[in-house]
Design a protein around this motif. Structure first.
Motif, PDB file in Angstrom:
ATOM      1  N   PHE A 177       0.820  -1.205   0.000  1.00 55.28           N
ATOM      2  CA  PHE A 177       0.000   0.000   0.000  1.00 55.28           C
ATOM      3  C   PHE A 177       0.853   1.253   0.000  1.00 55.28           C
ATOM      4  CE2 PHE A 177       0.636  -1.000   4.487  1.00 55.28           C
ATOM      5  CZ  PHE A 177       0.998   0.229   5.022  1.00 55.28           C
ATOM      6  N   LEU A 178       2.185   1.095  -0.115  1.00 56.20           N
ATOM      7  CA  LEU A 178       3.086   2.242  -0.159  1.00 56.20           C
ATOM      8  C   LEU A 178       4.245   1.949  -1.103  1.00 56.20           C
ATOM      9  CD1 LEU A 178       5.685   1.219   1.694  1.00 56.20           C
ATOM     10  CD2 LEU A 178       4.174   1.830   3.573  1.00 56.20           C
ATOM     11  N   CYS A 179       4.981   3.006  -1.455  1.00 58.35           N
ATOM     12  CA  CYS A 179       6.147   2.869  -2.321  1.00 58.35           C
ATOM     13  C   CYS A 179       7.398   2.805  -1.451  1.00 58.35           C
ATOM     14  CB  CYS A 179       6.251   4.054  -3.276  1.00 58.35           C
ATOM     15  SG  CYS A 179       4.935   4.161  -4.497  1.00 58.35           S
ATOM     16  N   GLU A 180       8.103   1.701  -1.505  1.00 56.53           N
ATOM     17  CA  GLU A 180       9.372   1.566  -0.815  1.00 56.53           C
ATOM     18  C   GLU A 180      10.346   0.857  -1.732  1.00 56.53           C
ATOM     19  OE1 GLU A 180       8.947  -0.633   2.756  1.00 56.53           O
ATOM     20  OE2 GLU A 180       8.252  -2.462   1.769  1.00 56.53           O
ATOM     21  N   ILE A 181      11.607   0.903  -1.389  1.00 51.47           N
ATOM     22  CA  ILE A 181      12.651   0.421  -2.295  1.00 51.47           C
ATOM     23  C   ILE A 181      12.478  -1.040  -2.691  1.00 51.47           C
ATOM     24  CG2 ILE A 181      15.141   0.044  -2.539  1.00 51.47           C
ATOM     25  CD1 ILE A 181      15.564   2.525  -0.777  1.00 51.47           C
ATOM     26  N   PRO A 182      12.327  -1.986  -1.762  1.00 51.50           N
ATOM     27  CA  PRO A 182      12.238  -3.398  -2.167  1.00 51.50           C
ATOM     28  C   PRO A 182      11.087  -3.690  -3.120  1.00 51.50           C
ATOM     29  CG  PRO A 182      12.640  -3.225   0.188  1.00 51.50           C
ATOM     30  CD  PRO A 182      12.315  -1.840  -0.296  1.00 51.50           C
ATOM     31  N   THR A 183       9.904  -3.096  -2.883  1.00 51.42           N
ATOM     32  CA  THR A 183       8.763  -3.384  -3.741  1.00 51.42           C
ATOM     33  C   THR A 183       8.941  -2.788  -5.137  1.00 51.42           C
ATOM     34  OG1 THR A 183       7.653  -1.439  -2.802  1.00 51.42           O
ATOM     35  CG2 THR A 183       7.138  -3.581  -1.833  1.00 51.42           C
ATOM     36  N   LEU A 184       9.583  -1.625  -5.235  1.00 43.66           N
ATOM     37  CA  LEU A 184       9.801  -1.026  -6.550  1.00 43.66           C
ATOM     38  C   LEU A 184      10.855  -1.782  -7.341  1.00 43.66           C
ATOM     39  CD1 LEU A 184       9.637   2.852  -6.059  1.00 43.66           C
ATOM     40  CD2 LEU A 184       8.038   1.365  -7.266  1.00 43.66           C
ATOM     41  N   LEU A 185      11.877  -2.288  -6.673  1.00 39.78           N
ATOM     42  CA  LEU A 185      12.913  -3.044  -7.373  1.00 39.78           C
ATOM     43  C   LEU A 185      12.335  -4.295  -8.038  1.00 39.78           C
ATOM     44  CD1 LEU A 185      16.016  -2.868  -4.990  1.00 39.78           C
ATOM     45  CD2 LEU A 185      15.570  -1.556  -7.069  1.00 39.78           C
ATOM     46  N   ILE A 199      21.615  -0.695  -0.851  1.00 38.81           N
ATOM     47  CA  ILE A 199      20.672  -1.103   0.202  1.00 38.81           C
ATOM     48  C   ILE A 199      21.413  -1.832   1.313  1.00 38.81           C
ATOM     49  CG2 ILE A 199      18.762  -2.665   0.738  1.00 38.81           C
ATOM     50  CD1 ILE A 199      17.604  -2.032  -1.993  1.00 38.81           C
ATOM     51  N   ILE A 200      22.333  -2.727   0.928  1.00 39.16           N
ATOM     52  CA  ILE A 200      23.099  -3.472   1.932  1.00 39.16           C
ATOM     53  C   ILE A 200      23.944  -2.520   2.770  1.00 39.16           C
ATOM     54  CG2 ILE A 200      24.956  -5.154   2.245  1.00 39.16           C
ATOM     55  CD1 ILE A 200      23.890  -6.603  -0.238  1.00 39.16           C
ATOM     56  N   ILE A 201      24.595  -1.559   2.100  1.00 34.41           N
ATOM     57  CA  ILE A 201      25.420  -0.582   2.831  1.00 34.41           C
ATOM     58  C   ILE A 201      24.559   0.225   3.806  1.00 34.41           C
ATOM     59  CG2 ILE A 201      26.834   1.494   2.597  1.00 34.41           C
ATOM     60  CD1 ILE A 201      27.842   0.379  -0.065  1.00 34.41           C
TER      61      ILE A 201
END
Length: 309
Positions: A177-185, A199-201
């Protein structure tokens, strides 16, 4: 449609909680209540600390920063969530999605850094009380608070800039229900190796390093409290950090579940629930956690709320 950021998608579709109108109505009431509670609670805290001279101390200075973070963090997510529930507006523009990702990542990263700064403040107050005024000075507080906001802003700028370079192809449905890095990738049809490395760093710095620093601070605090002979002294010392420790535990529990365990099936199924915890529930509960056992804050709140008893 091709644009300067090389995307073929002009908007995304956010996956809501339910298509059942009755359940959507219940969820709308719940999220509206949490949002108003977060705005009112944190707003009162900021007002009380600002207007009460007795609360003009480093501890409450950091507390005010946390309240501001809670307000802006929940305001980044919940209004759009309420819109999708009320008017079935599940679409979010490409620019709006990146903006939401930028601010959410900024505020969540800043909160982790701020909790570490608050743990340091409590460590000095309990373990080195005679040196507290000299160590935790106002210039140091201003420097730490500035670093919290600036370092996190730099980090999220890097992530958002890298995200803007990716190509996004159909399907454009985000499983959240939101935009975040993992879901967009997951929606990118471009190589994401560099994004994953960053992301790891970021995870190592914001999550692991800050968790270790906070844990070390509280390890020293607990050891110092155990050396206090008086039961009253132990109770007073513990009461000064118990609220912060509860917030830290709640925050890192969701972080660990979301990012460290996100590869497991269970974490993927419950990702929405966990996101609700760190974007809405914690923002609403933090003011209560910090005020229930704090006589100074409750006294200040009575002054700014004439209707209180």
């Amino acid at each position: 449609m091709a644009t300067d950021n090389h995307t073929t998608i002009v908007d995304f579709v956010l996956q809501g909680f339910s298509e059942d109108p009755r359940l959507r109505g219940l969820l709308t009431a719940l999220f509206l209540f949490l949002y108003l509670m977060a705005l009112a609670g944190n707003g009162l805290i900021v007002t009380a600390v600002s207007l009460s001279p007795v609360l003009h101390t480093p501890m409450y200075f950091f507390f005010t920063n946390l309240a501001v973070l809670d307000i802006v963090c929940t305001s980044t997510i919940v209004p759009k969530l309420l819109e999708s529930l009320v008017v079935f507006a599940d679409n979010i523009s490409y620019g709006g999605c990146l903006a939401q990702l930028f601010f959410l990542t900024w505020f969540l990263g800043a909160e982790l850094l701020l909790l570490t700064a608050m743990a340091f403040d409590r460590y000095v107050a309990i373990c080195r009380p005679l040196c507290y005024g000299a160590i935790v000075s106002w210039p140091l507080c201003a420097l730490l608070a500035s670093a919290v906001w600036i370092v996190s802003a730099i980090s999220t700028s890097v992530h958002t800039g890298l995200m803007a370079q990716l190509n996004f192809c159909s399907p454009n449905r985000i499983r959240h229900f939101l935009c975040e890095i993992p879901t967009l990738l997951l929606l990118s049809c471009s190589p994401t190796a560099l994004n994953s490395i960053m992301i790891i760093i970021a995870d190592v710095y914001f999550d692991v390093v800050n968790f270790l620093l906070t844990s070390a601070s509280y390890g020293c605090i607990v050891a110092s409290i155990l050396r206090i002979c008086s039961a009253v002294g132990k109770s007073c010392a513990f009461s000064t950090c118990s609220s912060h420790l509860l917030v830290v535990t709640s925050c890192y529990s969701t972080v660990i579940y979301t990012y460290i365990l996100r590869g497991s099936g269970a974490s993927m199924e419950n990702s929405k629930l966990v996101a609700v915890l760190y974007t809405a529930v914690s923002s609403a509960l933090n003011p209560l956690i910090y005020t229930l056992r704090n006589k100074d804050v409750k006294a200040a709140l009575r002054k700014v709320t004439p209707f209180s008893q």
